[in-house]
Design an enzyme around this catalytic site. Structure first.
Site, short mmCIF file in Angstrom:
data_model
loop_
_atom_site.label_atom_id
_atom_site.label_comp_id
_atom_site.label_asym_id
_atom_site.label_seq_id
_atom_site.Cartn_x
_atom_site.Cartn_y
_atom_site.Cartn_z
CB SER A 59 9.13 -85.02 150.89
OG SER A 59 8.24 -85.81 150.22
CE1 TYR B 278 13.48 -87.19 148.45
CE2 TYR B 278 11.21 -87.47 148.79
CZ TYR B 278 12.08 -86.69 148.67
OH TYR B 278 11.96 -85.48 148.45
#
Length: 251
Positions: free
Chosen positions: A143, A156
């Site tokens: 990501s 995350y």
């Protein structure tokens, strides 16, 4: 891009990016095994879609917060396929808390799912590739949160940054066997995890969209197209890289 007779494993392919990646490989002739955790129906839809175009596919349950499940999934996948040419580590866990909101236990879980389990599965698949002298390919779906600092991304983002880093070390270790390892870092994709964000937090969603120079969210196909390229012979001199596929979000 021809992947006929190639054996491919895609984790978390019951929806969104993973589902599109699995279908894209099957459309080019590959046999595919996918994993799912909470969405058996979605996984079966992926399998049936592949079979509908004449492909071979199988779905196996796996909870990547548990190391035993990683091993079990790898054994089942390799037993079904016989070998593996490409592994796509796509399964992941979203974590959106600030520093004071994030319990240590959740930090451990998100690292287990997003960082440690993909590494373990890569070790198991790479061992199979080496034993068979198979010059395969491992692709991680990361990501842009692992590249840039975004709101509520401490868990995350950190887990994806670690994924990006071990990609490079794995590429170095596996290069002598002809096995390539790369990572794709998607930007804001209007599917999967982000579907909930768009509905539940429209202000955050608009903040994300306003930061994209190409002025649109991405689609699962945008990521699948990059996966096919990096898995193909056209990319046979590319390894150890992290590619942001994000509409220019990270510039």
């Amino acid at each position: 891009m021809d992947f006929k007779e190639k054996k491919v494993i895609v984790t978390g392919a019951n929806r969104s990016i993973g589902q599109r990646i699995a279908l894209a490989f099957a459309e080019q002739g590959a046999d595919v095994v996918i994993s799912y955790h909470s969405d058996e129906k979605g996984a079966e839809e992926t399998v049936q879609s592949i079979k509908a175009i004449g492909g071979n596919a199988k779905a196996f349950y796996a909870d990547f917060s548990k190391m035993d499940d990683v091993l079990s999934f790898a054994e089942q996948a390799l037993a079904y396929l016989g070998s593996v040419d490409m592994l796509v580590n796509n399964a992941g866990m979203l974590c959106r808390e600030t520093l004071f909101e994030l319990p240590p236990e959740k930090m451990q879980q998100v690292f287990q799912v997003n960082t440690i389990s993909p590494l373990y599965l890569s070790q198991l698949c790479a061992k199979n590739m080496v034993e068979r002298e198979n010059k395969g390919c491992i692709l991680n779906i990361s990501s842009i949160s692992g590249i840039m600092t975004m709101p509520k991304g401490i868990g995350y983002g950190a887990s994806k940054a670690a994924l990006n880093k071990w990609t490079k070390h794995a590429a170095l270790d596996l290069a002598k066997y002809g096995i390539r390892v790369n990572t794709i870092a998607p930007g804001v994709i209007e599917a999967g995890m982000n579907e909930d964000t768009a509905a539940s937090n429209p202000e955050l969603w608009q903040y994300y969209l306003s930061s994209i120079p190409l002025q649109r969210a991405g689609t699962p196909s945008d990521i699948a197209n990059m996966v096919l390229f990096l898995a193909s012979e056209k990319a046979n001199w590319i390894t150890g890289k992290v590619f942001a596929v994000d509409g220019g979000h990270v510039l």
